[in-house]
Design a protein around this motif. Structure first.
Motif, mmCIF file in Angstrom:
data_model
loop_
_atom_site.group_PDB
_atom_site.id
_atom_site.type_symbol
_atom_site.label_atom_id
_atom_site.label_comp_id
_atom_site.label_asym_id
_atom_site.label_seq_id
_atom_site.Cartn_x
_atom_site.Cartn_y
_atom_site.Cartn_z
ATOM 1 N N TRP A 255 84.589 59.479 22.524
ATOM 2 C CA TRP A 255 84.304 58.327 23.383
ATOM 3 C C TRP A 255 83.596 57.223 22.604
ATOM 4 O O TRP A 255 82.860 57.498 21.658
ATOM 5 C CB TRP A 255 83.432 58.768 24.555
ATOM 6 N N GLN B 68 82.191 51.345 28.546
ATOM 7 C CA GLN B 68 82.668 52.447 29.375
ATOM 8 C C GLN B 68 84.136 52.722 29.053
ATOM 9 O O GLN B 68 84.864 51.835 28.586
ATOM 10 C CB GLN B 68 82.496 52.125 30.861
ATOM 11 N N TYR C 125 87.665 55.585 30.156
ATOM 12 C CA TYR C 125 88.226 56.562 31.105
ATOM 13 C C TYR C 125 89.590 56.979 30.587
ATOM 14 O O TYR C 125 90.339 56.151 30.059
ATOM 15 C CB TYR C 125 88.359 55.931 32.491
ATOM 16 N N ALA D 174 93.140 59.541 31.410
ATOM 17 C CA ALA D 174 93.873 60.385 32.357
ATOM 18 C C ALA D 174 95.301 60.574 31.884
ATOM 19 O O ALA D 174 95.808 59.829 31.036
ATOM 20 C CB ALA D 174 93.857 59.764 33.750
ATOM 21 N N THR E 246 92.387 63.833 35.232
ATOM 22 C CA THR E 246 91.462 63.139 34.342
ATOM 23 C C THR E 246 90.992 64.038 33.209
ATOM 24 O O THR E 246 90.607 65.181 33.435
ATOM 25 C CB THR E 246 90.235 62.667 35.145
ATOM 26 N N GLN F 144 85.454 60.796 30.981
ATOM 27 C CA GLN F 144 84.996 59.405 31.019
ATOM 28 C C GLN F 144 83.702 59.278 30.246
ATOM 29 O O GLN F 144 83.047 60.270 29.929
ATOM 30 C CB GLN F 144 84.767 58.963 32.467
ATOM 31 N N SER F 145 83.349 58.025 29.925
ATOM 32 C CA SER F 145 82.081 57.774 29.249
ATOM 33 C C SER F 145 81.489 56.488 29.807
ATOM 34 O O SER F 145 82.203 55.605 30.291
ATOM 35 C CB SER F 145 82.284 57.652 27.735
ATOM 36 N N GLN G 9 80.244 53.815 35.189
ATOM 37 C CA GLN G 9 81.400 53.132 35.757
ATOM 38 C C GLN G 9 80.925 52.075 36.764
ATOM 39 O O GLN G 9 81.000 52.242 37.981
ATOM 40 C CB GLN G 9 82.332 54.147 36.433
ATOM 41 N N THR H 162 86.135 48.409 36.772
ATOM 42 C CA THR H 162 85.635 49.513 35.963
ATOM 43 C C THR H 162 86.797 50.135 35.186
ATOM 44 O O THR H 162 87.964 49.944 35.531
ATOM 45 C CB THR H 162 84.987 50.593 36.833
ATOM 46 N N GLU I 107 87.560 53.242 35.200
ATOM 47 C CA GLU I 107 88.216 54.186 36.111
ATOM 48 C C GLU I 107 89.211 53.473 37.020
ATOM 49 O O GLU I 107 90.349 53.941 37.209
ATOM 50 C CB GLU I 107 87.175 54.916 36.953
ATOM 51 N N GLY J 94 94.663 55.115 29.483
ATOM 52 C CA GLY J 94 93.232 55.013 29.238
ATOM 53 C C GLY J 94 92.757 53.571 29.338
ATOM 54 O O GLY J 94 93.553 52.628 29.295
#
Length: 465
Positions: A113, A118, A120, A122, A128, A131-132, A135, A261, A263, A339
């Motif tokens: 990461w 931030q 994400y 998947a 998923t 994440q880092s 968010q 975000t 995500e 991502g």
């Protein structure tokens, strides 16, 4: 002397008026009684032969009842048998006996990461990877154009190999195209002129490759009549996709008030990778506009490592941002990953975000693996004809699941949308075994291991319900 006259015959005596009411009623009843029912044959035979009828006995009663009810029972049995034989057969059902899920061995992979902002990650149809960072909503710059492109292609789909609708270039689009100078510092398509037309395909390419702000606004006006109406559509679409921390205030992302975000952007990206036309554009390293000018793709991940592009976004306030997609071929499955990396402020910000995204992309591709869940010829279920008969079904090929260590995927058996036959030969395909979801889904037909025979007369006669 004269002989005496003969006496007159006596008149019949009149009924006595003194008869009682009870006597009159008795006489009336005797005249209105119905005849007695005929005697049973045995009693009549006894009268004729002057022999008394045999006395009642349990055996005689049983014989009499048998003679009366036996024909009725036989008739009822015949009726029921006919009904059982002619009524419709139940619909056959496909029942799975194989395990309904598969879990990959090992512990969940650890991804590299980024140290700031931030991110994400998947995989389409699998879930998923991780994440880092917090968010929280942050400016996303031109990544905003991903939503613009999604709405345009969703509401105005382009058939494969075609260019889509032709869009009129207005005065505003031409004027805004000149804002790519040092004063305004906007990315635009500066070759468009009022009165000309641009195809929908080229407009999306201008949006996603050189990141043309003027074309983003042109598409908004073309689709909804005004930028304000289009922005409302963007926010409504975000809600529909579950992007709860996203707010759009313009179709290009130039405004810092457009926030999201990592995500939320991945949620959008998972819908974008379903659009073949979009990926056909974003995976290009460059694009030539209708005037012949060549425009390089800001996303320098393409065309390497099976990258599919999607959209960069960089401003001083937003930093470097990238929504990216890639693929990996596993068996017969083309697995898609999505991502997002946001808020990369180390200069040069475009290089920083691309480097961070590349590390995530390569690590995710490496983590993906295949595993054989079912082998060819293995019994995975049976066809139930509803009358107690079961015919096994087998996989027609090896079934390979796609995933990463510790991931659990679902295994399902269905008849493929059609009706199951009442009779069929061994080897007839009657359903599909499916592993996984969405883009990672693996499907293998299943076939009858032996002949599927029609229910016999015995099964039809004895069925219940």
């Amino acid at each position: 002397p004269a002989p005496p006259a003969p006496a007159a015959p006596a008149a019949p005596a009149a009924p006595s008026a003194s008869l009682s009411a009870a006597e009159r009623l008795a006489r009336s009843e005797r005249t209105t009684q119905q005849p007695l029912p005929p005697k049973p044959p045995l009693d009549m035979l006894a009268d004729l032969t002057n022999n008394p009828p045999p006395p009642p006995s349990p055996m005689r009663t049983a014989v009499r009842r048998f003679k009366i009810y036996a024909p009725l029972v036989v008739l009822l049995a015949i009726v029921l048998a006919v009904v059982q034989l002619v009524r419709p057969l139940p619909e056959p059902k496909l029942v799975m006996t194989a395990t309904s899920s598969y879990t990959f061995e090992g512990s969940k992979p650890q991804l590299p990461w980024p140290s700031e902002g931030q991110a994400y990650m998947a995989a389409a149809g699998l879930g998923t990877l991780g994440q880092s960072g917090e968010q929280k909503p942050v400016p996303i710059a031109s990544v905003t154009k991903s939503m613009t492109a999604y709405i345009i292609l969703r509401d105005h789909p382009i058939k494969k190999g075609e260019q889509g609708a032709m869009i009129d270039i207005d005065k505003t689009a031409e004027t805004e195209g000149k804002k790519n100078d040092s004063v305004n510092n906007e990315s635009t398509l500066d070759t468009v002129k009022e009165g000309e037309k641009i195809s929908e395909y080229d407009a999306i390419a201008a949006l996603m490759i050189p990141s043309a702000n003027n074309i983003a606004r042109l598409l908004a006006r073309w689709d909804s009549g005004s930028q304000e109406a289009f922005v409302k559509k963007m926010n409504d679409t975000a809600k529909e996709l579950g992007m709860t921390k996203t707010t759009y205030t313009d179709p290009s992302g130039l405004d810092a008030t457009t926030v999201s975000t990592a995500e939320d952007q991945v949620k959008l990206g998972l819908k974008l990778v379903e659009m073949e036309t979009l990926l056909d554009i974003t995976k290009k390293p460059s694009w030539v506009d209708p005037s012949g000018k060549n425009w390089p793709n800001w996303n320098r991940l393409v065309p390497y490592n099976d990258s599919l592009g999607i959209k960069t976004g960089t401003t001083t306030k937003a930093g470097g941002n990238l929504l990216f997609a890639a693929q990996k071929k596993i068996g017969n499955t083309n697995q898609l990953i999505v991502g997002a990396v946001l808020g990369q402020h180390k200069a040069p910000i475009i290089d920083t975000v691309i480097a961070a995204s590349k590390q995530l992309m390569l690590a995710t591709q490496k983590a993906l693996e295949g595993a054989t869940v079912v082998k060819k010829g293995q019994v995975v279920g049976y066809v139930d004809d509803g009358l107690g008969n079961r015919t096994p079904v087998v996989a027609t090929a090896d079934v390979q699941a796609v995933g990463w260590a510790s991931l659990t995927v679902d295994v399902k058996l269905a008849n493929g949308g059609g009706k199951l036959p009442q009779t069929a030969k061994a080897g007839t395909e009657v359903g599909v075994l499916t592993v996984g979801e969405g883009a990672s889904q693996v499907k293998v037909p299943v076939a009858l291991q032996s002949d599927l025979a029609a229910p016999g007369i015995g099964s039809k006669l004895t069925r219940i319900g």
